[in-house]
Motif scaffolding. Sequence first.
Motif, PDB file in Angstrom:
ATOM      1  N   ARG A  57       0.832  -1.337   0.155  1.00  0.00           N
ATOM      2  CA  ARG A  57      -0.007   0.091   0.235  1.00  0.00           C
ATOM      3  C   ARG A  57       0.993   1.356   0.190  1.00  0.00           C
ATOM      4  O   ARG A  57       0.402   2.296  -0.255  1.00  0.00           O
ATOM      5  CB  ARG A  57      -0.847  -0.033   1.239  1.00  0.00           C
ATOM      6  N   ASP A 111     -14.571 -16.261   4.224  1.00  0.00           N
ATOM      7  CA  ASP A 111     -14.666 -14.979   3.642  1.00  0.00           C
ATOM      8  C   ASP A 111     -13.154 -14.459   3.607  1.00  0.00           C
ATOM      9  O   ASP A 111     -12.440 -14.295   4.410  1.00  0.00           O
ATOM     10  CB  ASP A 111     -15.195 -13.802   4.869  1.00  0.00           C
ATOM     11  N   ARG A 158     -11.868 -12.279   1.364  1.00  0.00           N
ATOM     12  CA  ARG A 158     -11.804 -10.916   1.072  1.00  0.00           C
ATOM     13  C   ARG A 158     -10.403 -10.241   1.760  1.00  0.00           C
ATOM     14  O   ARG A 158     -10.127 -10.530   2.851  1.00  0.00           O
ATOM     15  CB  ARG A 158     -12.798 -10.071   1.205  1.00  0.00           C
ATOM     16  N   GLY A 159      -9.512  -9.494   1.027  1.00  0.00           N
ATOM     17  CA  GLY A 159      -8.377  -8.949   1.704  1.00  0.00           C
ATOM     18  C   GLY A 159      -7.046  -9.938   1.364  1.00  0.00           C
ATOM     19  O   GLY A 159      -5.793  -9.625   1.774  1.00  0.00           O
ATOM     20  N   GLY A 180      -2.423  -9.195  -5.511  1.00  0.00           N
ATOM     21  CA  GLY A 180      -1.740  -8.191  -5.298  1.00  0.00           C
ATOM     22  C   GLY A 180      -2.801  -7.206  -4.340  1.00  0.00           C
ATOM     23  O   GLY A 180      -3.764  -7.533  -4.156  1.00  0.00           O
ATOM     24  N   ILE A 181      -1.948  -6.283  -3.852  1.00  0.00           N
ATOM     25  CA  ILE A 181      -2.779  -5.148  -3.107  1.00  0.00           C
ATOM     26  C   ILE A 181      -2.237  -3.886  -3.210  1.00  0.00           C
ATOM     27  O   ILE A 181      -1.042  -3.818  -3.785  1.00  0.00           O
ATOM     28  CB  ILE A 181      -2.425  -5.485  -1.363  1.00  0.00           C
ATOM     29  N   GLY A 182      -3.141  -2.907  -3.510  1.00  0.00           N
ATOM     30  CA  GLY A 182      -2.944  -1.458  -3.743  1.00  0.00           C
ATOM     31  C   GLY A 182      -2.774  -1.249  -5.184  1.00  0.00           C
ATOM     32  O   GLY A 182      -3.485  -1.631  -5.817  1.00  0.00           O
ATOM     33  N   ALA A 213      -2.352  -3.641  -7.805  1.00  0.00           N
ATOM     34  CA  ALA A 213      -3.065  -5.177  -7.967  1.00  0.00           C
ATOM     35  C   ALA A 213      -3.610  -5.348  -9.219  1.00  0.00           C
ATOM     36  O   ALA A 213      -3.699  -4.612 -10.070  1.00  0.00           O
ATOM     37  CB  ALA A 213      -4.399  -4.690  -7.022  1.00  0.00           C
ATOM     38  N   CYS A 214      -3.812  -6.624  -9.482  1.00  0.00           N
ATOM     39  CA  CYS A 214      -3.866  -7.160 -10.720  1.00  0.00           C
ATOM     40  C   CYS A 214      -5.064  -6.270 -11.475  1.00  0.00           C
ATOM     41  O   CYS A 214      -6.272  -6.292 -11.025  1.00  0.00           O
ATOM     42  CB  CYS A 214      -4.270  -8.751 -10.748  1.00  0.00           C
ATOM     43  N   GLN A 250      -8.141  -8.638 -12.743  1.00  0.00           N
ATOM     44  CA  GLN A 250      -8.628  -9.494 -11.775  1.00  0.00           C
ATOM     45  C   GLN A 250     -10.017 -10.010 -11.963  1.00  0.00           C
ATOM     46  O   GLN A 250     -10.528 -11.051 -11.666  1.00  0.00           O
ATOM     47  CB  GLN A 250      -8.294  -9.063 -10.315  1.00  0.00           C
ATOM     48  N   MET A 251     -10.824  -9.168 -12.569  1.00  0.00           N
ATOM     49  CA  MET A 251     -12.263  -9.214 -12.756  1.00  0.00           C
ATOM     50  C   MET A 251     -12.545 -10.093 -13.938  1.00  0.00           C
ATOM     51  O   MET A 251     -13.339 -11.016 -13.898  1.00  0.00           O
ATOM     52  CB  MET A 251     -13.040  -7.954 -13.085  1.00  0.00           C
ATOM     53  N   ARG A 305     -11.579 -13.602 -12.340  1.00  0.00           N
ATOM     54  CA  ARG A 305     -12.590 -14.353 -11.649  1.00  0.00           C
ATOM     55  C   ARG A 305     -13.814 -14.771 -12.476  1.00  0.00           C
ATOM     56  O   ARG A 305     -14.309 -15.882 -12.316  1.00  0.00           O
ATOM     57  CB  ARG A 305     -13.403 -13.225 -11.006  1.00  0.00           C
TER      58      ARG A 305
END
Lengths: 106, 406
Positions: free
Chosen positions: B66, B341, B343-344, B349-351, B354-355, B358-359, B362
């Motif tokens: 982050r 759950d 999530r997180g 990746g994060i921040g 992040a990919c 990703q959608m 999914r």
Amino acid sequence: MVKVMYIEADGREYEVEIAAGDTVMQGAVDHLISGILAECGGSCSCATCHCYVDEAWVTKIPDPSDTEEDMLSAVEERKPTSRLSCQITMTDGLDGLVVRLPESQY
Amino acid sequence: MSASKNSAADPTSVFPTSNIDPYSDEFLSNPYPYFEEIRSLGPLVRLEKYDCLVTADYGVVNEALRNHEVFCSSGGVGLTNFHKEKPWRPPSLVLETDPPEHTSSRQILSKVLSLPALKTLRDKFEQEAERFVSEVITSGAFDAVTDLAEVYPLKVFPDAVGLPTQGRENLLPYGSMVFNALGPRNHLFEVAFENAKPVQEWILFHCRKENLSADGLGAQIHRLAEEAGVPEEKACLLVRSVLSAGLDTTVNSIGSALYCFARYPQQWQALTEDVSLARNAFEEVIRFEGTAHSFYRTTTQAVTIAGMAILEGEKILVCLAGANRDPQKWQQPDQFLISRDCRGHAGFGIGIHACVGQMIARMEGESVLKALAKRVKTIKLAGEPVRRFNNSLRGLASLPVEVELI
């Protein structure tokens, strides 16, 4: 702790207490409020934590970043009060914030 | 090696050290015990062999990713420090840049790959998943990697991007090069680059506007780039990002999903009883069997994290897959639970880095799992799975399974 009121699209209201410093998205996730999906977990990468900030609070929240602005341009049913709840960090000044959730995040 | 490394005053000397080699076959076969070992040594550990830091601690991974100003990506997200050495290809305009350059590139990709934009693709992705699944399950036994996890993304993803049918087989070796190049110049790297030239040429040719179909995601990238005043060669690099990161990742993730379910039959049963869990199940696969298991960051200044002082210019191996099994963050981290759950998790990746896809990832994962769960009662291993070794991607080369139909 500060209060946030989440109003689901069907009118159900949830008033929850969350820690200052947490995001509005995190508050919804922690309290299992189903109108917020938050699939990316708060990286401003999925736009599934979309909410409408109550008019009275809009000016009290810092403007969206460029990244948030981009993601917002792609949400369903965008309104002038649209925000991504992962980008709203709670402060004492936001105690009592009211957000409405869209019918669907997809 | 930095000259100051042996200086007694060097604050880096406080880091615990380890001789773990994150690019050894042992590590790549099963990195999880090593992540545990790294965490048990501390939130940040120095890897002797590569003279870099490593973290498998969720808190540190999350904080570092982050804080993109201090833990930057322009030094390259692999072992090579682009601030000191020349990269093997022109750096990615999203993965290997920092704001403000990163922001304008990311804007274009996130618009093209956003959820509403993908809505038009959903029916197609689901129909193709059902078609591929129907074909493979009829015989009762198939290779879940080569017969499904590879062929399905190789159909839907290049179709969506707007690539011709011929030559698509170049996408997998290209992805393999990109992800292997994030590690050292070891045997995996050498093998991946053995036949690099024609593969690279095919990819670069198909990044160009005139070689992409007019209605695909690639053409949309070019259109948005043009509107934003981005020069065409940069638009080509943005298409290259999509071709680099969009296929090997989903192939390995879908393969890993099947591997998870073959090992956890109760979880498969739960999914067949409630197919709506498919999306969350795929998410749990990404947490549990992290596909892109690690990326580097480079410090732009001295910084303290988790109480540890890091010098400027340090390379840090950020283990996303390690963070995803950190017991400080997850209850029963080593259990695969599709209703969790998750999530997180750090799997995408994060921040800000992040990919971006990703959608779409999914959507592919969910489509395949849904199609399978509607038709398949049980999935069993029918032979020894074969791991595909890659310096920074985790997945299988082969997964023989037997299925019993509903």
